[in-house]
Design an enzyme around this catalytic site. Structure first.
Site, PDB file in Angstrom:
ATOM      1  N   MET A   1       1.141  -2.510  12.529  1.00  0.00           N
ATOM      2  CA  MET A   1       0.544  -3.504  13.422  1.00  0.00           C
ATOM      3  C   MET A   1       0.784  -3.208  14.900  1.00  0.00           C
ATOM      4  SD  MET A   1      -0.833  -5.302  11.122  1.00  0.00           S
ATOM      5  CE  MET A   1      -1.365  -6.799  11.937  1.00  0.00           C
TER       6      MET A   1
ATOM      7  N   SER B   1     -11.617  -1.298   3.781  1.00  0.00           N
ATOM      8  CA  SER B   1     -12.199  -0.022   4.230  1.00  0.00           C
ATOM      9  C   SER B   1     -11.096   0.974   4.577  1.00  0.00           C
ATOM     10  CB  SER B   1     -13.024  -0.220   5.513  1.00  0.00           C
ATOM     11  OG  SER B   1     -13.977  -1.239   5.376  1.00  0.00           O
TER      12      SER B   1
ATOM     13  N   ARG C   1       4.579   1.115  25.786  1.00  0.00           N
ATOM     14  CA  ARG C   1       3.840   1.665  24.654  1.00  0.00           C
ATOM     15  C   ARG C   1       3.919   3.196  24.599  1.00  0.00           C
ATOM     16  NH1 ARG C   1       0.581  -1.470  21.590  1.00  0.00           N
ATOM     17  NH2 ARG C   1       0.239  -3.263  22.916  1.00  0.00           N
TER      18      ARG C   1
ATOM     19  N   LEU D   1     -10.620   1.163  18.353  1.00  0.00           N
ATOM     20  CA  LEU D   1      -9.785   0.341  17.473  1.00  0.00           C
ATOM     21  C   LEU D   1     -10.580  -0.159  16.256  1.00  0.00           C
ATOM     22  CD1 LEU D   1      -7.036  -1.227  17.067  1.00  0.00           C
ATOM     23  CD2 LEU D   1      -8.166  -3.135  18.199  1.00  0.00           C
ATOM     24  N   ASP D   2     -10.094   0.141  15.062  1.00  0.00           N
ATOM     25  CA  ASP D   2     -10.767  -0.222  13.799  1.00  0.00           C
ATOM     26  C   ASP D   2     -12.212   0.277  13.769  1.00  0.00           C
ATOM     27  OD1 ASP D   2      -8.477  -1.508  12.888  1.00  0.00           O
ATOM     28  OD2 ASP D   2      -9.133  -3.476  13.571  1.00  0.00           O
TER      29      ASP D   2
ATOM     30  N   ASN E   1       0.836  -1.213   0.000  1.00  0.00           N
ATOM     31  CA  ASN E   1       0.000   0.000   0.000  1.00  0.00           C
ATOM     32  C   ASN E   1       0.864   1.253   0.000  1.00  0.00           C
ATOM     33  OD1 ASN E   1      -3.056  -0.448   0.198  1.00  0.00           O
ATOM     34  ND2 ASN E   1      -2.222  -2.018   1.560  1.00  0.00           N
TER      35      ASN E   1
ATOM     36  N   HIS F   1      -8.113  -1.011   6.341  1.00  0.00           N
ATOM     37  CA  HIS F   1      -8.348  -2.275   7.049  1.00  0.00           C
ATOM     38  C   HIS F   1      -8.928  -3.289   6.065  1.00  0.00           C
ATOM     39  CE1 HIS F   1      -9.143  -4.842  10.487  1.00  0.00           C
ATOM     40  NE2 HIS F   1     -10.291  -5.139   9.900  1.00  0.00           N
TER      41      HIS F   1
ATOM     42  N   ASN G   1      -6.368   4.983   8.246  1.00  0.00           N
ATOM     43  CA  ASN G   1      -5.946   3.578   8.204  1.00  0.00           C
ATOM     44  C   ASN G   1      -6.711   2.864   7.107  1.00  0.00           C
ATOM     45  OD1 ASN G   1      -4.670   1.164   9.145  1.00  0.00           O
ATOM     46  ND2 ASN G   1      -6.550   0.617  10.231  1.00  0.00           N
TER      47      ASN G   1
HETATM   48  C1  GRF Z   1      -3.322  -4.518   4.175  1.00  0.00           C
HETATM   49  O1  GRF Z   1      -4.153  -5.599   3.869  1.00  0.00           O
HETATM   50  C2  GRF Z   1      -4.035  -3.501   5.027  1.00  0.00           C
HETATM   51  O2  GRF Z   1      -5.402  -3.496   4.826  1.00  0.00           O
HETATM   52  C3  GRF Z   1      -3.746  -3.999   6.428  1.00  0.00           C
HETATM   53  O3  GRF Z   1      -2.448  -4.513   6.367  1.00  0.00           O
HETATM   54  C4  GRF Z   1      -2.147  -4.931   5.043  1.00  0.00           C
HETATM   55  C5  GRF Z   1      -0.873  -4.238   4.641  1.00  0.00           C
HETATM   56  O4  GRF Z   1      -0.353  -4.737   3.437  1.00  0.00           O
HETATM   57  N1  GRF Z   1      -3.939  -2.949   7.396  1.00  0.00           N
HETATM   58  P1  GRF Z   1       0.911  -4.026   2.773  1.00  0.00           P
HETATM   59  O5  GRF Z   1       2.026  -4.053   3.812  1.00  0.00           O
HETATM   60  O6  GRF Z   1       0.517  -2.645   2.400  1.00  0.00           O
HETATM   61  O7  GRF Z   1       1.267  -4.866   1.582  1.00  0.00           O
END
Ligand code: GRF
Length: 225
Positions: free
Chosen positions: A95, A141, A70, A149-150, A19, A114, A112
């Site tokens: 993550m 999304s 954290r 969260l999310d 991404n 998801h 974000n």
């Molecule tokens: C994606 O599927 C995104 O929706 C999720 O983590 C994944 C990241 O993939 N949050 P990449 O590292 O961008 O290939």
């Protein structure tokens, strides 16, 4: 008179970074009128770091394992991010659960992506869970990040039909492909000033979104024009 400001994007990752690369390419093709000024990874082994080198984007590692807790990690992250003076902070496979202080600091300029049709399947292993439930469609999304969260307001979604014999890997591949179209579109709206978070609601062109917009209907609308 102030000089024209090119919006600045900082991307946070933990993994592959497909991404991230899609967003960089969209800035370079002119689709997103902005520049990616930095990639930040919390994992030293993230594949995204190699992509950053190849793409010539400055990259930093802030390894969460080297911080006592954290809050200390998020503080270091904020200091690093803020040095780049971003207009928008983009989570792309990052993550880590963020502290309330972090989310508050970037509220309204933190988004974000998801891999599910939120509010379905927040959390992890979304592809396997969708397959186990035998739902007919899955998807992705884009949402503003809030303390939930999310659960922040969803802006844009795209559905991915589930095919017979799908595995989590095959489904993930198709979700990724749609994400690479979805994220650049939402980011474009943000940097053009069209998309905002106001009173905990997403607004587009000044009007609150009643629900998430669908990429499918955007494409249909564009082809009717
Ligand atoms: C994606 O599927 C995104 O929706 C999720 O983590 C994944 C990241 O993939 N949050 P990449 O590292 O961008 O290939």
């Amino acid at each position: 008179m102030t000089a024209f400001h090119t919006p600045r994007l900082v991307v946070l990752v933990s993994g592959k970074g497909s991404n991230f690369e899609a967003v960089v390419q969209a800035t370079r093709s002119g689709q997103i009128p902005a520049q990616v000024v930095a990639l930040i990874s919390n994992r030293p082994q993230a594949g995204a770091l190699e992509r950053a080198t190849r793409l010539g984007i400055p990259a930093k590692v802030i390894n969460h394992q080297t911080y006592p807790d954290r809050t200390a990690f998020d503080q270091a992250l904020m200091t690093t991010i803020d040095a780049y003076e971003p207009d928008l902070v983009i989570l792309a496979g990052f993550m880590r659960i963020l502290t309330p202080g972090f989310v508050e600091h970037y509220l309204g300029r933190l988004i974000n992506i998801h891999p599910s049709l939120l509010p379905q399947y927040p959390g992890l292993h979304t592809h396997a869970r969708a397959l186990a439930d035998q739902v007919r469609q899955h998807g992705a999304s884009v949402h503003f990040v809030t303390q939930d969260l999310d659960g922040g307001p969803v802006v844009l979604q795209a559905a991915v039909p589930i095919q017979e014999g799908d595995t989590a890997e095959r489904l993930a591949e198709r979700v990724h492909a749609i994400e690479h179209r979805l994220y650049p579109l939402a980011i474009t709206w943000f940097v053009m000033g069209r998309l905002r978070l106001e009173h905990n609601r997403a607004t587009l062109d000044g009007s609150p979104l009643e629900g998430p917009l669908r990429l499918e209907s955007m494409t249909a609308e564009a082809s009717r024009r």
